[in-house]
Design an enzyme around this catalytic site. Structure first.
Site, PDB file in Angstrom:
ATOM      1  N   CYS A  29       0.845  -1.200   0.000  1.00  0.00           N
ATOM      2  CA  CYS A  29       0.000   0.000   0.000  1.00  0.00           C
ATOM      3  C   CYS A  29       0.879   1.247   0.000  1.00  0.00           C
ATOM      4  CB  CYS A  29      -0.915  -0.009   1.233  1.00  0.00           C
ATOM      5  SG  CYS A  29      -2.041   1.395   1.259  1.00  0.00           S
ATOM      6  N   CYS A  48       0.613   4.375   7.068  1.00  0.00           N
ATOM      7  CA  CYS A  48      -0.017   4.183   8.383  1.00  0.00           C
ATOM      8  C   CYS A  48       0.912   3.351   9.300  1.00  0.00           C
ATOM      9  CB  CYS A  48      -1.368   3.501   8.222  1.00  0.00           C
ATOM     10  SG  CYS A  48      -2.396   4.268   6.944  1.00  0.00           S
ATOM     11  N   CYS A  77       0.207  -0.341  10.250  1.00  0.00           N
ATOM     12  CA  CYS A  77      -0.329  -1.294   9.275  1.00  0.00           C
ATOM     13  C   CYS A  77       0.722  -2.198   8.626  1.00  0.00           C
ATOM     14  CB  CYS A  77      -1.106  -0.537   8.209  1.00  0.00           C
ATOM     15  SG  CYS A  77      -1.936  -1.682   7.073  1.00  0.00           S
ATOM     16  N   CYS A 124     -17.107  -8.169   4.638  1.00  0.00           N
ATOM     17  CA  CYS A 124     -16.369  -6.913   4.435  1.00  0.00           C
ATOM     18  C   CYS A 124     -15.091  -7.170   3.655  1.00  0.00           C
ATOM     19  CB  CYS A 124     -16.061  -6.288   5.786  1.00  0.00           C
ATOM     20  SG  CYS A 124     -15.114  -4.759   5.628  1.00  0.00           S
ATOM     21  N   CYS A 127     -19.948  -4.917   2.732  1.00  0.00           N
ATOM     22  CA  CYS A 127     -19.154  -3.799   3.236  1.00  0.00           C
ATOM     23  C   CYS A 127     -17.833  -3.826   2.484  1.00  0.00           C
ATOM     24  CB  CYS A 127     -18.921  -3.966   4.736  1.00  0.00           C
ATOM     25  SG  CYS A 127     -17.839  -2.688   5.431  1.00  0.00           S
ATOM     26  N   CYS A 139     -19.320   3.080   8.266  1.00  0.00           N
ATOM     27  CA  CYS A 139     -18.626   2.316   9.301  1.00  0.00           C
ATOM     28  C   CYS A 139     -17.318   3.053   9.556  1.00  0.00           C
ATOM     29  CB  CYS A 139     -18.368   0.887   8.806  1.00  0.00           C
ATOM     30  SG  CYS A 139     -17.322  -0.075   9.927  1.00  0.00           S
ATOM     31  N   ARG A 171     -18.310  -2.192  17.408  1.00  0.00           N
ATOM     32  CA  ARG A 171     -17.695  -3.502  17.123  1.00  0.00           C
ATOM     33  C   ARG A 171     -16.377  -3.690  17.861  1.00  0.00           C
ATOM     34  NH1 ARG A 171     -17.573  -3.306  11.950  1.00  0.00           N
ATOM     35  NH2 ARG A 171     -19.717  -4.009  11.938  1.00  0.00           N
TER      36      ARG A 171
HETATM   37  N1  SAM Z   1      -6.685   0.690   2.980  1.00  0.00           N
HETATM   38  C1  SAM Z   1      -7.966   0.975   3.475  1.00  0.00           C
HETATM   39  C2  SAM Z   1      -7.963   2.119   4.459  1.00  0.00           C
HETATM   40  O1  SAM Z   1      -7.002   2.312   5.193  1.00  0.00           O
HETATM   41  O2  SAM Z   1      -8.948   2.843   4.476  1.00  0.00           O
HETATM   42  C3  SAM Z   1      -8.655  -0.205   4.095  1.00  0.00           C
HETATM   43  C4  SAM Z   1      -7.948  -1.237   4.915  1.00  0.00           C
HETATM   44  S1  SAM Z   1      -7.256  -0.716   6.464  1.00  0.00           S
HETATM   45  C5  SAM Z   1      -6.294  -2.112   6.873  1.00  0.00           C
HETATM   46  C6  SAM Z   1      -8.641  -0.736   7.608  1.00  0.00           C
HETATM   47  C7  SAM Z   1      -8.361  -0.403   9.054  1.00  0.00           C
HETATM   48  O3  SAM Z   1      -7.752  -1.500   9.719  1.00  0.00           O
HETATM   49  C8  SAM Z   1      -7.443   0.759   9.377  1.00  0.00           C
HETATM   50  O4  SAM Z   1      -8.069   1.995   9.246  1.00  0.00           O
HETATM   51  C9  SAM Z   1      -7.095   0.478  10.828  1.00  0.00           C
HETATM   52  O5  SAM Z   1      -8.008   1.112  11.689  1.00  0.00           O
HETATM   53  C10 SAM Z   1      -7.222  -1.043  10.941  1.00  0.00           C
HETATM   54  N2  SAM Z   1      -5.903  -1.666  11.176  1.00  0.00           N
HETATM   55  C11 SAM Z   1      -4.906  -1.822  10.283  1.00  0.00           C
HETATM   56  N3  SAM Z   1      -3.831  -2.422  10.840  1.00  0.00           N
HETATM   57  C12 SAM Z   1      -4.146  -2.648  12.143  1.00  0.00           C
HETATM   58  C13 SAM Z   1      -3.450  -3.216  13.246  1.00  0.00           C
HETATM   59  N4  SAM Z   1      -2.200  -3.648  13.130  1.00  0.00           N
HETATM   60  N5  SAM Z   1      -4.091  -3.302  14.428  1.00  0.00           N
HETATM   61  C14 SAM Z   1      -5.362  -2.850  14.558  1.00  0.00           C
HETATM   62  N6  SAM Z   1      -6.066  -2.294  13.556  1.00  0.00           N
HETATM   63  C15 SAM Z   1      -5.476  -2.179  12.358  1.00  0.00           C
HETATM   64  C1  DTB Z   2     -11.473  -2.238  11.017  1.00  0.00           C
HETATM   65  O1  DTB Z   2     -11.708  -1.250  11.716  1.00  0.00           O
HETATM   66  N1  DTB Z   2     -10.688  -3.259  11.390  1.00  0.00           N
HETATM   67  C2  DTB Z   2     -10.589  -4.248  10.354  1.00  0.00           C
HETATM   68  C3  DTB Z   2     -11.567  -3.693   9.273  1.00  0.00           C
HETATM   69  N2  DTB Z   2     -11.970  -2.443   9.816  1.00  0.00           N
HETATM   70  C4  DTB Z   2     -11.163  -3.617   7.885  1.00  0.00           C
HETATM   71  C5  DTB Z   2      -9.203  -4.503   9.908  1.00  0.00           C
HETATM   72  C6  DTB Z   2      -8.264  -4.891  11.030  1.00  0.00           C
HETATM   73  C7  DTB Z   2      -6.928  -5.179  10.440  1.00  0.00           C
HETATM   74  C8  DTB Z   2      -5.939  -5.717  11.441  1.00  0.00           C
HETATM   75  C9  DTB Z   2      -4.610  -5.954  10.832  1.00  0.00           C
HETATM   76  C10 DTB Z   2      -4.609  -6.966   9.735  1.00  0.00           C
HETATM   77  O2  DTB Z   2      -5.184  -8.065   9.886  1.00  0.00           O
HETATM   78  O3  DTB Z   2      -3.993  -6.696   8.691  1.00  0.00           O
HETATM   79 FE1  SF4 Z   3      -2.866   1.159   3.354  1.00  0.00          FE
HETATM   80 FE2  SF4 Z   3      -2.886  -0.100   5.665  1.00  0.00          FE
HETATM   81 FE3  SF4 Z   3      -3.089   2.534   5.635  1.00  0.00          FE
HETATM   82 FE4  SF4 Z   3      -5.140   1.003   4.732  1.00  0.00          FE
HETATM   83  S1  SF4 Z   3      -4.359   1.116   6.813  1.00  0.00           S
HETATM   84  S2  SF4 Z   3      -4.267   2.844   3.778  1.00  0.00           S
HETATM   85  S3  SF4 Z   3      -3.989  -0.704   3.867  1.00  0.00           S
HETATM   86  S4  SF4 Z   3      -1.303   1.340   4.957  1.00  0.00           S
END
Ligand code: SAM
Ligand code: DTB
Ligand code: SF4
Length: 328
Positions: free
Chosen positions: A68, A72, A75, A112, A143, A203, A275
């Site tokens: 990506c 973040c 992530c 989702c 979703c 959401c 949630r």
């Molecule tokens: N790329 C898209 C975005 O950021 O809008 C969608 C996927 S992103 C992985 C969705 C959400 O997952 C993020 O906004 C974050 O709140 C959550 N998330 C990602 N990595 C995480 C982690 N290591 N622990 C907890 N929540 C996480």
């Molecule tokens: C949200 O708030 N949590 C979910 C969903 N929306 C998309 C994602 C959690 C991701 C946790 C890290 C991973 O599994 O990559």
């Molecule tokens: Fe990309 Fe992860 Fe950020 Fe979503 S949360 S925009 S997948 S780096």
């Protein structure tokens, strides 16, 4: 001398601060309540707006994983961090529909689909639209979480039958720049507005345990609860620390503080599904029971989140049975 009379008459439109449904001091006062008083108030609010003992289940699938362009800090899918994650292309529609069928067979009511994109390319939209329609035809709520959406993209997804769009505010506006540098808080608010205007359910939630202060948790909940219409669904994630990300060694958040935040979210957004999201893998049954008592009424269900683990479904079945919860 400046003409103060004229200056005073000039309306400072850009500074207009509309009245807030939930001013921050009122939210802080909830955090300051004795723990059991807060839980009691949250449980009463929950039962006034929802039938008790019910848990909605959403299953997740990463339909496009890794590399990506966003940075973040939490992530594992960010191309800015070395997490050893294999980078994948957008999954074919058949594979996504098969996963959705399996999720439905396990009992999920919503499916989702998450993509590691800054925003979808218009060229990807026809496939996403066809996928949404196919998943909806299975009788599941749909979703997606695909990054930022323009107003046009949001309308197309709504027309394809997408019920919910997930886009998290993640944290307070003040702490946000410590976590994400490649898109702004306002970008996120704009996407939420586009989703709302397109007629989809919103959401949006955040992540706790990233090193933020309690004031930041107040700020996150204030931002969510004071949206023109609060989100229908509010995921509260506990950080899953992933090696290779800048937050790999973040100090875990105190469990009681996590539960307190769920309770405050329930009171501020009484009609929303709250949630209990990422981080359940490390939570005891007792911890999850207190989160449900505090007003959580939804979970991510299935052995994987997007790229990390989630409790096995049989462990969740046992949890429901132990607590007398009715899964939906
Ligand atoms: N790329 C898209 C975005 O950021 O809008 C969608 C996927 S992103 C992985 C969705 C959400 O997952 C993020 O906004 C974050 O709140 C959550 N998330 C990602 N990595 C995480 C982690 N290591 N622990 C907890 N929540 C996480
Ligand atoms: C949200 O708030 N949590 C979910 C969903 N929306 C998309 C994602 C959690 C991701 C946790 C890290 C991973 O599994 O990559
Ligand atoms: Fe990309 Fe992860 Fe950020 Fe979503 S949360 S925009 S997948 S780096």
């Amino acid at each position: 001398m400046p003409n103060t009379a004229t200056a005073a008459k000039t309306p400072a439109v850009h500074q207009y601060d509309p009245p807030k449904r939930w001013p921050r001091p009122a939210i802080q006062a909830l955090f300051d309540l004795p723990f059991l008083d807060l839980l009691w108030q949250a449980a009463k609010t929950h039962r006034a707006h929802f039938p008790p003992n019910r848990v909605q289940r959403s299953s997740l699938l990463s339909i496009k994983t890794g590399a990506c362009p966003e940075d973040c800090a939490y992530c594992p899918q960010s191309g800015h961090h070395q997490t050893g994650l294999a980078k994948e292309k957008l999954l074919p529609i058949e594979e996504i529909v098969a996963a959705a069928k399996a999720a439905k067979a396990r009992g999920a009511s919503r499916f989702c689909m998450g993509a590691a994109w800054r925003s979808p390319r218009d060229a990807d939209l026809p496939q996403i639209e066809a996928t949404v329609q196919a998943v909806k035809n299975l009788g599941l709520e749909t979703c997606a979480t695909l990054g930022m959406l323009s107003a046009k993209q949001a309308k197309r997804l709504a027309q394809a039958g997408l019920d919910y769009y997930n886009h998290n505010l993640d944290t307070s506006p003040e702490f946000y720049p410590e976590i994400i540098g490649t898109r702004t808080y306002q970008d996120r608010l704009d996407t939420l507005e586009n989703v709302r205007q397109a007629g989809m359910h919103v959401c949006s939630g955040g992540i706790l345990g990233m090193g933020e202060t309690q004031a930041d948790r107040v700020g996150l909940l204030a931002a969510l609860a004071n949206l023109p219409t609060p989100p229908e669904s509010v995921p509260i994630n506990n950080l899953v620390p992933v090696p290779g990300t800048p937050l790999a060694d973040a100090e875990p958040l105190d469990n009681l503080e996590f539960i307190r935040t769920i309770a405050v979210a329930r009171i501020l957004m009484p009609r929303s599904y709250v949630r209990l999201s990422a981080g359940r893998e490390k939570m005891s049954d007792e911890m999850q029971a207190l989160c449900f008592m505090a007003g959580a009424n939804s979970i991510f269900y299935g052995e994987a989140l997007l790229t990390t683990e989630n409790p096995a479904t049989d462990r969740d079945q046992q949890l429901f049975a132990r607590l007398g919860l009715i899964p939906e």
